[in-house]
Design a protein around this motif. Structure first.
Motif, PDB file in Angstrom:
ATOM      1  N   LEU A  37      83.064  33.409  33.122  1.00  0.00           N
ATOM      2  CA  LEU A  37      83.547  32.168  33.722  1.00  0.00           C
ATOM      3  C   LEU A  37      84.683  32.385  34.706  1.00  0.00           C
ATOM      4  O   LEU A  37      85.535  33.255  34.517  1.00  0.00           O
ATOM      5  CB  LEU A  37      84.038  31.205  32.634  1.00  0.00           C
ATOM      6  N   ARG A  38      84.702  31.516  35.720  1.00  0.00           N
ATOM      7  CA  ARG A  38      85.795  31.378  36.669  1.00  0.00           C
ATOM      8  C   ARG A  38      85.921  29.882  36.945  1.00  0.00           C
ATOM      9  O   ARG A  38      84.922  29.171  36.938  1.00  0.00           O
ATOM     10  CB  ARG A  38      85.513  32.144  37.962  1.00  0.00           C
ATOM     11  N   PHE A 100      86.140  37.284  36.972  1.00  0.00           N
ATOM     12  CA  PHE A 100      85.644  36.354  35.966  1.00  0.00           C
ATOM     13  C   PHE A 100      86.158  36.788  34.596  1.00  0.00           C
ATOM     14  O   PHE A 100      86.411  37.967  34.376  1.00  0.00           O
ATOM     15  CB  PHE A 100      84.104  36.354  35.944  1.00  0.00           C
ATOM     16  N   LEU A 159      83.798  24.603  36.763  1.00  0.00           N
ATOM     17  CA  LEU A 159      83.522  26.018  36.619  1.00  0.00           C
ATOM     18  C   LEU A 159      82.949  26.467  37.957  1.00  0.00           C
ATOM     19  O   LEU A 159      82.155  25.759  38.574  1.00  0.00           O
ATOM     20  CB  LEU A 159      82.532  26.264  35.481  1.00  0.00           C
ATOM     21  N   SER A 163      79.447  31.337  37.544  1.00  0.00           N
ATOM     22  CA  SER A 163      79.783  31.329  36.125  1.00  0.00           C
ATOM     23  C   SER A 163      78.465  31.219  35.355  1.00  0.00           C
ATOM     24  O   SER A 163      77.523  30.565  35.818  1.00  0.00           O
ATOM     25  CB  SER A 163      80.683  30.136  35.781  1.00  0.00           C
TER      26      SER A 163
END
Length: 180
Positions: A37-38, A100, A159, A163
């Motif tokens: 995730l970012r 990430f 998100l 992601s």
């Protein structure tokens, strides 16, 4: 033990409010979610939380964390707060480009009528200034089987594109391990 991929989802262009799984079958022993995730938050890092069966209440958690050069132990009560649902942090727009956070969240015995326990591990980095490591464990107080999960930021930021999340069913039994 058999580990079977149920579903993978990836955020497209423009971002998404959450990554979610629904209709999770109750036929396995445990479930595992792997995330990368970012966030689009205009910060260095955004808290990532989860909801179970659409609920943000009945959570309790404890975690051990290291942020930058510091470390600590923290926790939350069983109140419906974003903190009790937190599984770690994801880089925001002021973090190193294209980094990430990698997460796993494990739910043993997710389909029983007992309260659901979970554990999570995440690690993120920002090449120039810091790395974040979170170990969390918690409880979701409900007798219902876990049939849906969502992962989102606590701040309401999206998100970021690319992601992703993958959901695995784990069936325990005798014999050797297989992955399919």
């Amino acid at each position: 033990m058999t580990m079977t991929l149920i579903s993978t989802t990836t955020v497209g262009s423009g971002g998404a409010a959450s990554l979610s799984f629904s209709g999770i079958p109750s036929t396995a022993t445990d479930i595992l979610v792997m995330l990368s995730l970012r966030s689009t938050a205009a910060t260095n890092a955004a808290d990532i939380k989860m909801t179970i069966n659409g609920s943000s209440s009945n959570f309790g958690a404890r975690w051990l964390f290291g942020e930058g050069s510091g470390s600590g132990v923290s926790g939350a009560s069983a109140s419906p707060t974003a903190t009790a649902q937190r599984i770690g942090v994801a880089p925001g727009t002021t973090s190193t480009v294209s980094t990430f956070t990698n997460f796993w969240v494990y739910f043993p015995n997710y389909a029983t009528s007992a309260n659901k326990i979970w554990s999570a591990d995440s690690v993120s980095e920002n090449n120039a200034t810091r790395a974040d490591q979170y170990f969390a464990n918690g409880i979701y107080s409900s007798s219902s089987s876990i049939s849906s999960l969502s992962f989102l930021t606590s701040s309401g930021a999206n998100l970021a594109e690319f992601s992703s999340a993958s959901l695995y069913a784990i069936t325990k039994g005798s014999g050797g391990a297989t992955v399919s």
